[in-house]
Design a protein around this motif. Sequence first.
Motif, mmCIF file in Angstrom:
data_model
loop_
_atom_site.group_PDB
_atom_site.id
_atom_site.type_symbol
_atom_site.label_atom_id
_atom_site.label_comp_id
_atom_site.label_asym_id
_atom_site.label_seq_id
_atom_site.Cartn_x
_atom_site.Cartn_y
_atom_site.Cartn_z
ATOM 1 N N VAL A 1 0.855 -1.183 0.000
ATOM 2 C CA VAL A 1 0.000 0.000 0.000
ATOM 3 C C VAL A 1 0.891 1.234 0.000
ATOM 4 O O VAL A 1 2.008 1.204 0.531
ATOM 5 C CB VAL A 1 -0.964 -0.002 1.220
ATOM 6 N N THR A 2 0.406 2.307 -0.606
ATOM 7 C CA THR A 2 1.150 3.563 -0.662
ATOM 8 C C THR A 2 0.277 4.704 -0.169
ATOM 9 O O THR A 2 -0.865 4.861 -0.603
ATOM 10 C CB THR A 2 1.611 3.873 -2.104
ATOM 11 N N PHE A 3 0.832 5.479 0.758
ATOM 12 C CA PHE A 3 0.218 6.723 1.211
ATOM 13 C C PHE A 3 0.859 7.842 0.402
ATOM 14 O O PHE A 3 2.083 7.924 0.320
ATOM 15 C CB PHE A 3 0.494 6.956 2.701
ATOM 16 N N SER A 4 0.053 8.691 -0.192
ATOM 17 C CA SER A 4 0.563 9.801 -0.997
ATOM 18 C C SER A 4 -0.024 11.103 -0.494
ATOM 19 O O SER A 4 -1.165 11.142 -0.036
ATOM 20 C CB SER A 4 0.197 9.612 -2.473
ATOM 21 N N LEU B 1 9.518 7.453 0.308
ATOM 22 C CA LEU B 1 9.942 6.544 1.370
ATOM 23 C C LEU B 1 9.376 5.164 1.089
ATOM 24 O O LEU B 1 8.276 5.047 0.534
ATOM 25 C CB LEU B 1 9.407 7.021 2.724
ATOM 26 N N ALA B 2 10.104 4.130 1.511
ATOM 27 C CA ALA B 2 9.599 2.757 1.420
ATOM 28 C C ALA B 2 10.151 1.974 2.600
ATOM 29 O O ALA B 2 11.332 2.084 2.936
ATOM 30 C CB ALA B 2 10.021 2.111 0.105
ATOM 31 N N GLN C 1 -3.120 12.499 1.302
ATOM 32 C CA GLN C 1 -4.258 12.800 0.440
ATOM 33 C C GLN C 1 -4.897 11.550 -0.147
ATOM 34 O O GLN C 1 -6.058 11.578 -0.548
ATOM 35 C CB GLN C 1 -3.814 13.747 -0.682
ATOM 36 N N SER C 2 -4.115 10.456 -0.214
ATOM 37 C CA SER C 2 -4.699 9.219 -0.742
ATOM 38 C C SER C 2 -3.934 8.009 -0.224
ATOM 39 O O SER C 2 -2.771 8.100 0.146
ATOM 40 C CB SER C 2 -4.691 9.213 -2.277
ATOM 41 N N THR C 3 -4.641 6.908 -0.202
ATOM 42 C CA THR C 3 -4.075 5.612 0.140
ATOM 43 C C THR C 3 -4.516 4.665 -0.958
ATOM 44 O O THR C 3 -5.699 4.598 -1.281
ATOM 45 C CB THR C 3 -4.604 5.119 1.500
ATOM 46 N N ARG C 4 -3.541 3.973 -1.549
ATOM 47 C CA ARG C 4 -3.902 3.084 -2.658
ATOM 48 C C ARG C 4 -3.069 1.820 -2.601
ATOM 49 O O ARG C 4 -1.946 1.841 -2.108
ATOM 50 C CB ARG C 4 -3.735 3.781 -3.998
ATOM 51 N N PRO C 5 -3.613 0.736 -3.108
ATOM 52 C CA PRO C 5 -2.822 -0.500 -3.170
ATOM 53 C C PRO C 5 -1.718 -0.365 -4.223
ATOM 54 O O PRO C 5 -1.863 0.376 -5.195
ATOM 55 C CB PRO C 5 -3.841 -1.563 -3.575
ATOM 56 N N GLY C 6 -0.627 -1.074 -3.979
ATOM 57 C CA GLY C 6 0.459 -1.097 -4.951
ATOM 58 C C GLY C 6 1.385 0.092 -4.848
ATOM 59 O O GLY C 6 1.341 0.862 -3.887
ATOM 60 N N PRO C 7 2.218 0.263 -5.879
ATOM 61 C CA PRO C 7 3.185 1.359 -5.877
ATOM 62 C C PRO C 7 2.499 2.700 -6.108
ATOM 63 O O PRO C 7 1.336 2.747 -6.505
ATOM 64 C CB PRO C 7 4.116 1.004 -7.041
#
Length: 115
Positions: free
Chosen positions: A44-47, A73-74, A58-64
Motif C-alpha cells: 500500500v502507498t500513502f501519498s 519513502l519505502a 491525500q490518498s491511500t492506494r494499493p500497490g506502488p
Amino acid sequence: MATTEECRAALDRLSDSMAGANGDVRAAAALDRTLSCRITDLDVTFSGRLKDGRIEVQSTRPGPPADKAQIRLAMTGDDLVALVNGRLNFAKAWAAGRVRLEASFRDLLRLRTLL
C-alpha cells in the motif's frame, strides 16, 4: 505485522511531532513537496504533501505510487511504526536497507535534520 490503519496513525503522529518542532527541525519540515510512503509488506502507498511542517496524506492506494513524488519513502509497516515510536533509529535502518529514501540532493540535505 502493522495494519494499514496503524501505519496511517503513525504518519499522523509523525506529522504532529513535526508540526510541534522548533529551530532547525522546524525549518527542515517547512518544505513544500509531494511525498509518498510505500508500505512494502502491505503493498500500500500513502501519498500526499509535506507542507507547512506537516504531512498531509491525500490518498491511500494499493500497490506502488501512481505518480513519482518528490520525496519517496519505502519500508515495512512495522518499521514505520517503530521509527515513529522511537524504537528504530532512522540512520541505522537506512544503512541496513530497512528504509529507503529517495529525494533530490537538495531535499536530502534539508531533511537530514529530521532524520
